[in-house]
Design a protein around this motif. Structure first.
Motif: not given
Length: 112
Positions: A23-24, A103-112
């Motif tokens: 989101l940020v 908009k829908e964003t799947a963030v399952d693959k995001w990493s910090r």
């Protein structure tokens, strides 16, 4: 409205922070100026740390301010809560709010 989803198998707090990172980053791209989040009392610190880490050295260039408010005190948060709940419930509930979700964003693959 944009919706961010994440796998909660690592825990609800981890999923929230991963969604907050996405989101940020999107808000930075949109040159947004303000982010208002539901207060979760003592857990607000997690959000603040994630936001600062995501902004890194860019906070003064981003012009983003953020705050936590009690959801009962900000009517606009009610709208987001209703849409998110309906979307998550699926079925006819999701259909009813579909036109509000840009908009829908799947963030399952995001990493910090």
């Amino acid at each position: 409205m944009h919706i961010y989803t994440c796998d909660c198998s690592k825990g609800e707090e981890v999923a929230r922070q991963e969604c907050l990172i996405a989101l940020v980053n999107d808000l930075l791209d949109l040159k947004a100026m303000r982010l208002v989040l539901d207060s979760r009392e003592e857990r607000n610190l997690h959000d603040a740390q994630t936001i600062r880490a995501t902004l890194g050295k860019r906070p003064s260039h981003s012009n983003i301010t953020y705050e936590h408010v009690v959801s009962t005190q900000d009517e606009l948060l009610w709208i987001a809560d209703v849409v998110a709940w309906c979307h998550g419930a699926g079925g006819d509930w999701a259909r009813r709010v579909r036109s509000l979700v840009a908009k829908e964003t799947a963030v399952d693959k995001w990493s910090r």
